[in-house]
Every structure is written in structure tokens, then in C-alpha cells.
Enzyme design. Structure first.
Site, PDB file in Angstrom:
ATOM      1  N   LYS A  74       0.204  -1.202  20.663  1.00 46.93           N
ATOM      2  CA  LYS A  74       0.206  -0.507  19.374  1.00 46.93           C
ATOM      3  C   LYS A  74      -1.029  -0.988  18.626  1.00 46.93           C
ATOM      4  O   LYS A  74      -1.240  -2.183  18.472  1.00 46.93           O
ATOM      5  CB  LYS A  74       1.468  -0.811  18.567  1.00 46.93           C
ATOM      6  N   GLY A 227      11.721  -8.923   6.678  1.00 50.41           N
ATOM      7  CA  GLY A 227      10.432  -8.746   5.991  1.00 50.41           C
ATOM      8  C   GLY A 227       9.393  -9.780   6.369  1.00 50.41           C
ATOM      9  O   GLY A 227       8.199  -9.536   6.238  1.00 50.41           O
ATOM     10  N   ASP A 229       6.991 -11.399   8.508  1.00 48.70           N
ATOM     11  CA  ASP A 229       6.300 -11.149   9.772  1.00 48.70           C
ATOM     12  C   ASP A 229       4.885 -11.725   9.760  1.00 48.70           C
ATOM     13  O   ASP A 229       4.039 -11.324  10.546  1.00 48.70           O
ATOM     14  CB  ASP A 229       6.274  -9.636  10.062  1.00 48.70           C
TER      15      ASP A 229
HETATM   16  P1  NAD Z   1       7.022  -1.844   0.707  1.00 48.81           P
HETATM   17  O1  NAD Z   1       5.679  -2.279   0.177  1.00 48.81           O
HETATM   18  O2  NAD Z   1       7.355  -0.412   0.742  1.00 48.81           O
HETATM   19  O3  NAD Z   1       8.161  -2.603  -0.117  1.00 48.81           O
HETATM   20  C1  NAD Z   1       8.044  -3.981  -0.398  1.00 48.81           C
HETATM   21  C2  NAD Z   1       9.344  -4.523  -0.919  1.00 48.81           C
HETATM   22  O4  NAD Z   1       9.174  -5.923  -1.183  1.00 48.81           O
HETATM   23  C3  NAD Z   1       9.791  -3.914  -2.228  1.00 48.81           C
HETATM   24  O5  NAD Z   1      11.200  -3.915  -2.240  1.00 48.81           O
HETATM   25  C4  NAD Z   1       9.261  -4.914  -3.287  1.00 48.81           C
HETATM   26  O6  NAD Z   1       9.986  -4.895  -4.483  1.00 48.81           O
HETATM   27  C5  NAD Z   1       9.469  -6.207  -2.547  1.00 48.81           C
HETATM   28  N1  NAD Z   1       8.575  -7.304  -2.954  1.00 48.81           N
HETATM   29  C6  NAD Z   1       7.229  -7.317  -2.849  1.00 48.81           C
HETATM   30  N2  NAD Z   1       6.768  -8.512  -3.258  1.00 48.81           N
HETATM   31  C7  NAD Z   1       7.854  -9.241  -3.614  1.00 48.81           C
HETATM   32  C8  NAD Z   1       8.025 -10.557  -4.130  1.00 48.81           C
HETATM   33  N3  NAD Z   1       6.983 -11.356  -4.331  1.00 48.81           N
HETATM   34  N4  NAD Z   1       9.275 -10.982  -4.389  1.00 48.81           N
HETATM   35  C9  NAD Z   1      10.333 -10.170  -4.163  1.00 48.81           C
HETATM   36  N5  NAD Z   1      10.229  -8.918  -3.689  1.00 48.81           N
HETATM   37  C10 NAD Z   1       9.003  -8.470  -3.426  1.00 48.81           C
HETATM   38  O7  NAD Z   1       7.134  -2.516   2.148  1.00 48.81           O
HETATM   39  P2  NAD Z   1       8.014  -2.046   3.400  1.00 48.81           P
HETATM   40  O8  NAD Z   1       7.200  -1.129   4.243  1.00 48.81           O
HETATM   41  O9  NAD Z   1       9.360  -1.647   2.954  1.00 48.81           O
HETATM   42  O10 NAD Z   1       8.089  -3.439   4.199  1.00 48.81           O
HETATM   43  C11 NAD Z   1       8.856  -4.518   3.687  1.00 48.81           C
HETATM   44  C12 NAD Z   1       8.509  -5.779   4.447  1.00 48.81           C
HETATM   45  O11 NAD Z   1       8.876  -5.635   5.815  1.00 48.81           O
HETATM   46  C13 NAD Z   1       7.023  -6.118   4.466  1.00 48.81           C
HETATM   47  O12 NAD Z   1       6.887  -7.509   4.268  1.00 48.81           O
HETATM   48  C14 NAD Z   1       6.557  -5.724   5.848  1.00 48.81           C
HETATM   49  O13 NAD Z   1       5.438  -6.455   6.270  1.00 48.81           O
HETATM   50  C15 NAD Z   1       7.797  -6.063   6.648  1.00 48.81           C
HETATM   51  N6  NAD Z   1       7.923  -5.373   7.933  1.00 48.81           N
HETATM   52  C16 NAD Z   1       8.470  -6.089   8.958  1.00 48.81           C
HETATM   53  C17 NAD Z   1       8.642  -5.506  10.202  1.00 48.81           C
HETATM   54  C18 NAD Z   1       9.272  -6.280  11.311  1.00 48.81           C
HETATM   55  O14 NAD Z   1       9.264  -5.801  12.453  1.00 48.81           O
HETATM   56  N7  NAD Z   1       9.876  -7.396  11.049  1.00 48.81           N
HETATM   57  C19 NAD Z   1       8.219  -4.179  10.403  1.00 48.81           C
HETATM   58  C20 NAD Z   1       7.702  -3.453   9.337  1.00 48.81           C
HETATM   59  C21 NAD Z   1       7.555  -4.078   8.089  1.00 48.81           C
END
Ligand code: NAD
Length: 328
Positions: A74, A227, A229
Site C-alpha cells: 500500500k 488510533g 499508530d
Molecule cells: P480524524 O482527523 O478524522 O479524527 C481525529 C479524531 O481525534 C477526532 O475525534 C478528534 O477530536 C480527535 N483528536 C485529535 N486530537 C486529539 C487530542 N489531542 N486529544 C483528544 N482527541 C483528539 O482522524 P481519523 O481518520 O478518524 O483517524 C483517527 C486516528 O486513527 C488517527 O490517529 C489515525 O492515524 C488513526 N488510524 C489508525 C489506523 C490503524 O490501523 N490503527 C488506521 C487509520 C487511522
């Protein structure tokens, strides 16, 4: 004499959305976690670089699944200025290769599939680790991934209610709408209230500090930390990680870029106390041992998940006769 290739299959974002569904993503992710745990599938080292252009982060995740015969990568990353252009900030494309010849076999849009496979990952953890009588689902985070997470989790247990919180509470509306669609009661709560009520908790935020403390959690809770990662990111109290039985997609990522990194740095747990979820799927680890045990899934996100769902999407597109085929 060289043989003609079978051609390159192109499966765009719209087709992925039309053909891939949650059960197919669940099956693909569950199978590849099982193959990783049995040593049949392995992820290769991740490349992730700041481009020094458009503030973008770019990289590759790749691997090979000998059981599913899926080879590829990817490619993609994060372009923070995309939103202003009407595009998604996260952009990705999956390249699949024929493992017998190395020839490029499919190009599959990765944006929708990333959300689907990430939600499938926590759903697989809930299916295998949450108490069977779980009734209340707690959601921390209301960003792009959160509704995918909620929909996939809701299919794993007979939930009656969703309790949720987000840094910007006005964004909880999107979760409330999905909960209503699923026939689930919805309540915005405090972090302490969420811990007191929820039987299963999903954290899906971009935070760098703990949002959930150990003392707020009920015995028997299953937590999926989705979240975290990247190095430095954090969603829950390291003491909670230490108090839980910890499972992950991949141990190497869990201790370096996953939620467990903080408990490991603090010396509270070691890599040998973390179990691949695939072992539970394969039946070589019992998973949850009691109704009081706290289980925690550290879902760091591995390339093989992307390849598994992309391969499933390509097969569906081919079977439906809807993919574009290009002769190379
Ligand atoms: P997004 O930007 O759409 O949403 C971010 C979320 O995090 C929101 O709910 C926001 O309010 C919250 N947030 C941001 N900073 C914050 C802080 N300092 N304290 C508390 N809350 C906070 O992002 P998304 O696309 O929904 O992704 C969310 C997370 O998941 C990201 O960190 C992303 O990197 C991670 N992610 C992980 C995987 C995985 O496979 N584990 C895959 C995709 C995304």
C-alpha cells in the site's frame, strides 16, 4: 518466448465502495491475522518519510501472505492541504502482484478500504475477546474512522446502547446518527461515565496523552485502541495497558508505534506479555479467561490487512465483471 500477462485489473474507489462490505472485510482481516500468527504471512519493514513538499507524509506498507497468496504494497500517506481542495487528507493505493511471477496484477483504491479494514480489525478483536453479554459500546473519537468503527463493532455483540465522547462534542452528532440508524440508544458522556458504563470501548483519536484512566474501567471490559499508530501517540493510561491482557495485530509494531509503547517504555510490560490476536483466532491462545479479565487490543494497522481487503475487492470486481482490465 515471453508469455502475455493476464493484464492489470483496476479497481477504483467507487467500485470498492460498491462491492466491498463489512463481512468481506472481517473475513479478510481475520484470515490474515491467523496467517500472521502461524508464520504464513509477514509484513515487511514500513517506509514512512516526510516529503518536504506540501507538508506531506508518504510511505509504503508491504508484505506477503503465503496462505492467501497475496503479495503487494500500500502506497500513500497524509496530505494536510487536501481538505481545502475537496479531497481526503489520507490518500492510498494498493498494488498487488502475482506471487508466482512478480507481475503487477491489480491496482486498488485504498482510501475506503483503509477505513473498512481498520474497523474490521477492532471488530475481529471484539468477536474473539469481548464478553458475550456486552451491552454498552463506548466510543472515544468522532473523526472520519469513528462511524466505520461503530458500524463494524455493532455487528459483533447484541449492543443496546452507545456512550461516546469527543474533544469537540459537536462532532458526536455523526455517531448519534449512526447509532439511531442501528436502533441503539445514544448518550454523550464524560470519560469517567464512559468507563463506568461501557462493556466494550473503542478509542480512535489522534491524541498524544491518555484519555482513559485505569481506575475508570469496569472489570471485564474489552478495549480496542485503534488510533495509536505512530511513535508518541497515546490514547489510554499505561497502567490500564499493564492491568489488561494485551493482544495486538503485530507485536513489533505494538511495542514501537502502538498503544503498548508507553507501558513498555515505562517498564510496566514487555513484548513477551503481548499476544498476537491471530493466536486466539487459530486456537493456540485461549483469549479471554474470565468474565472479570480486562482485555485490550492494540490495533496498530499492518500492510497485510490492506492487501487482504484489496485482494478481496479485486476478486469481487472481477467476478462481477466490473473491473477495468488493461494489458501491460
Ligand atoms: P480524524 O482527523 O478524522 O479524527 C481525529 C479524531 O481525534 C477526532 O475525534 C478528534 O477530536 C480527535 N483528536 C485529535 N486530537 C486529539 C487530542 N489531542 N486529544 C483528544 N482527541 C483528539 O482522524 P481519523 O481518520 O478518524 O483517524 C483517527 C486516528 O486513527 C488517527 O490517529 C489515525 O492515524 C488513526 N488510524 C489508525 C489506523 C490503524 O490501523 N490503527 C488506521 C487509520 C487511522
Amino acid at each position: 518466448m515471453t508469455r502475455e500477462t493476464d493484464g492489470l485489473l483496476i479497481v477504483g474507489e467507487a467500485l470498492c465502495q460498491e462491492l466491498m462490505d463489512r463481512p468481506a472485510a472481517f473475513d479478510a482481516v481475520q484470515s490474515v491475522f491467523a496467517a500472521m500468527a502461524s508464520g504464513e504471512a509477514r509484513n515487511f519493514p514500513v517506509i514512512r518519510e516526510a516529503l518536504g513538499h506540501a507538508d506531506a507524509l508518504y510511505g509504503f506498507k508491504s508484505g506477503f501472505d503465503r496462505a492467501g497468496l497475496t503479495l503487494g504494497l500500500k502506497s500513500g500517506g497524509y496530505w494536510p492541504g487536501n481538505m481545502a481542495k475537496g479531497l481526503t487528507n489520507h490518500q492510498s493505493t494498493v498494488f498487488l502482484f502475482d506471487p508466482d511471477t512478480g507481475q503487477l496484477s491489480a491496482l486498488v483504491g485504498g482510501n475506503y478500504l483503509t477505513a473498512l479494514r481498520t474497523a474490521a480489525s477492532s471488530a475481529v478483536s471484539i468477536a474473539h475477546l469481548a464478553r458475550k453479554d456486552a451491552k454498552v459500546l463506548g466510543m472515544i473519537g468522532a473523526g472520519h474512522q469513528s462511524t466505520f468503527q461503530l458500524r463494524a463493532a455493532a455487528e459483533q455483540r447484541r449492543f443496546e446502547k452507545v456512550v461516546a465522547l469527543n474533544r469537540n462534542p459537536e462532532r458526536l452528532n455523526r455517531l448519534a446518527t449512526v447509532a439511531a440508524e442501528l436502533g441503539l440508544e445514544f448518550e454523550a458522556v464524560t470519560p469517567e461515565g464512559l468507563g463506568a458504563e461501557a462493556d466494550v470501548i473503542i478509542t480512535i483519536v489522534s491524541a498524544y496523552e491518555p484519555l482513559l484512566m485505569q481506575e475508570w474501567i469496569k472489570p471485564g471490559t474489552h478495549i480496542a485502541c485503534m488510533g495509536t499508530d505512530t511513535k508518541g501517540k497515546q490514547e489510554v493510561d499505561p497502567a490500564l495497558v499493564a492491568a489488561a491482557t494485551v493482544f495486538t495485530d503485530e507485536i513489533a509494531q505494538s511495542v514501537s508505534i502502538g498503544e503498548a509503547q508507553h507501558a513498555v517504555i515505562a517498564g510496566l510490560i514487555g513484548a513477551d506479555q503481548i499476544t498476537p490476536l491471530g493466536e486466539v483466532i487459530n486456537g493456540t491462545h485461549p483469549g479471554r479467561r474470565s468474565d472479570e479479565e480486562i482485555t485490550l487490543f492494540d490495533g496498530t494497522g499492518v500492510g497485510l490487512q490492506d492487501l487482504a481487503v484489496a485482494s478481496a475487492a479485486a476478486k469481487l470486481a472481477e467476478a462481477a465483471g466490473k473491473a477495468t482490465r488493461v494489458t501491460l
